[in-house]
Write a protein that holds these residues in place. Sequence first.
Motif, PDB file in Angstrom:
ATOM      1  N   GLY A  90      49.429   1.408 -23.199  1.00 44.12           N
ATOM      2  CA  GLY A  90      48.181   0.695 -23.418  1.00 44.12           C
ATOM      3  C   GLY A  90      48.233  -0.145 -24.673  1.00 44.12           C
ATOM      4  O   GLY A  90      49.300  -0.515 -25.156  1.00 44.12           O
ATOM      5  N   PHE A  91      47.061  -0.427 -25.226  1.00 42.82           N
ATOM      6  CA  PHE A  91      46.923  -1.189 -26.468  1.00 42.82           C
ATOM      7  C   PHE A  91      46.394  -0.258 -27.546  1.00 42.82           C
ATOM      8  O   PHE A  91      45.491   0.537 -27.278  1.00 42.82           O
ATOM      9  CB  PHE A  91      45.946  -2.360 -26.261  1.00 42.82           C
ATOM     10  N   PRO A  92      46.874  -0.320 -28.790  1.00 47.87           N
ATOM     11  CA  PRO A  92      47.943  -1.183 -29.282  1.00 47.87           C
ATOM     12  C   PRO A  92      49.263  -0.421 -29.316  1.00 47.87           C
ATOM     13  O   PRO A  92      49.693   0.045 -30.366  1.00 47.87           O
ATOM     14  CB  PRO A  92      47.464  -1.544 -30.682  1.00 47.87           C
ATOM     15  N   THR A 130      30.053   1.165 -32.475  1.00 44.09           N
ATOM     16  CA  THR A 130      30.826   0.444 -33.487  1.00 44.09           C
ATOM     17  C   THR A 130      32.310   0.358 -33.126  1.00 44.09           C
ATOM     18  O   THR A 130      32.979  -0.621 -33.438  1.00 44.09           O
ATOM     19  CB  THR A 130      30.701   1.130 -34.860  1.00 44.09           C
ATOM     20  N   GLY A 131      32.829   1.370 -32.459  1.00 44.67           N
ATOM     21  CA  GLY A 131      34.260   1.403 -32.162  1.00 44.67           C
ATOM     22  C   GLY A 131      34.697   0.389 -31.121  1.00 44.67           C
ATOM     23  O   GLY A 131      35.874   0.035 -31.062  1.00 44.67           O
ATOM     24  N   LYS A 145      43.409   1.387 -35.490  1.00 45.60           N
ATOM     25  CA  LYS A 145      43.341   2.045 -34.176  1.00 45.60           C
ATOM     26  C   LYS A 145      44.291   3.239 -34.102  1.00 45.60           C
ATOM     27  O   LYS A 145      43.937   4.298 -33.559  1.00 45.60           O
ATOM     28  CB  LYS A 145      43.691   1.059 -33.065  1.00 45.60           C
ATOM     29  N   LEU A 146      45.489   3.079 -34.655  1.00 49.62           N
ATOM     30  CA  LEU A 146      46.465   4.164 -34.580  1.00 49.62           C
ATOM     31  C   LEU A 146      46.043   5.365 -35.415  1.00 49.62           C
ATOM     32  O   LEU A 146      46.464   6.497 -35.146  1.00 49.62           O
ATOM     33  CB  LEU A 146      47.837   3.663 -35.032  1.00 49.62           C
ATOM     34  N   HIS A 171      44.064   9.635 -27.884  1.00 52.09           N
ATOM     35  CA  HIS A 171      44.279   8.487 -27.017  1.00 52.09           C
ATOM     36  C   HIS A 171      45.749   8.266 -26.685  1.00 52.09           C
ATOM     37  O   HIS A 171      46.072   7.734 -25.627  1.00 52.09           O
ATOM     38  CB  HIS A 171      43.708   7.244 -27.713  1.00 52.09           C
ATOM     39  N   PHE A 172      46.639   8.668 -27.570  1.00 52.98           N
ATOM     40  CA  PHE A 172      48.071   8.434 -27.383  1.00 52.98           C
ATOM     41  C   PHE A 172      48.750   9.748 -26.992  1.00 52.98           C
ATOM     42  O   PHE A 172      49.679  10.226 -27.654  1.00 52.98           O
ATOM     43  CB  PHE A 172      48.675   7.862 -28.670  1.00 52.98           C
ATOM     44  N   ALA A 173      48.297  10.326 -25.909  1.00 51.33           N
ATOM     45  CA  ALA A 173      48.683  11.687 -25.528  1.00 51.33           C
ATOM     46  C   ALA A 173      50.179  11.843 -25.331  1.00 51.33           C
ATOM     47  O   ALA A 173      50.753  12.874 -25.684  1.00 51.33           O
ATOM     48  CB  ALA A 173      47.948  12.093 -24.250  1.00 51.33           C
TER      49      ALA A 173
END
Length: 405
Positions: free
Chosen positions: A120-122, A251-252, A284-285, A375-377
Amino acid sequence: MAAKFNVPPKSLANLRPFELHIPENEVVEFKNLLKLSKIGPATWWNQQNNSQFGVSREWLIKAKETWLTSFDWRIHEEYVNKFPNFKIAVQDFEVGEIDIHFAALFSAKHDAIPIICMHGFPSSFADFLSMMDLLANKYTPETLPYHIIVPSLPDYGLSGTRTPNTEMTLERSARIMNQLMIDLGFGGGYIAQGGDLGSLLARIMSAEYETCKAFHLNMLVLDPGQASPSSDSLTPEEKHHLKRTEEWRPTGMAYALEHGTRPSTAGLAISSSPLALLAWIGEKLMEWTDPRKPFSLDHILGTVTLYWFTGTFSTSLYHATAAMRYLSNTPFPVSQEKPLGYSWFPYDLVVFPQAWAQEVYPNMVFYKSHSKGGHFACLEQVEEFLEDIEAFVEKVSDSFKKNVE
């Protein structure tokens, strides 16, 4: 490793082996530009260290210093090159010819199940390398039950950019990924896996292409305009994380609206400076992970450096057309018949409780909730992520093999 997992004989594609190496003059130019890039002036907002207003000035100062003095891009290149990497020219009737990069572990088994894993992004294809490492250590080419295909998505990373005469869209990207699998000799069928943008592409592929026989997601969302099912049967943990995502959304989601409505301005501004790119992606990371297990600064710098050297931040922004679909109440295609698997990781941006998934997706055959991960499972919880993929494939393998015969 690259010599062991060879391309299967049935592959129809004219593959070109690929090795990542950024020329030294580009590395020197990058460091000089980074050295000359200024940190913005101190403000009340950027002196707060609680992430409420984004990355802090203090974090950016320290990250720049690390980037200049101790970060080693060549180590990241070496890790990528541990794996078999390829490029292939894929033809699309609207986009034309696009050069697609992918890493792969090809099995020698005649009945191995092809799986395409989409980032995905980013992010980038590199998110899946830890999983591929586990598979390469667990299996030999003769015992590996799968063909693992991990592409740089169209207009991301090492897939490069095209002549900018055609807009990349979710549908076009999904079609190119489907064609990639056909060109690799997997026209009889494959399984699609994805999170974030990859999850949307997997949904589209499940609905539009007979070759996609099943799909596993680690991000699942309600369609635009779709009412939330009842919350009465949800667990306290599910309610807690739903509340967290609801509080994050006002906001996110601002970045996605900017990407989706002003991709020209956002792309030009953010890609103009290494520090601009670092602040934008670094936020984001850091924010989208499980706070109990954040990414290292080295990982963040490696991800941003790949975006910088490939010059693909500006072209990657088509991911944000998803936000525009929500504004226009345009649903995302998804199969209601093909087997679906979903892995819940509690600190993802959006979460989908099991009771909801079972109500909305009668074709869901696998659901697994986890106590850790975001999110980055595939990077944050790589062992658990791989276990889920293998469990899902085991669930659908009989029907898959029957459907491809």
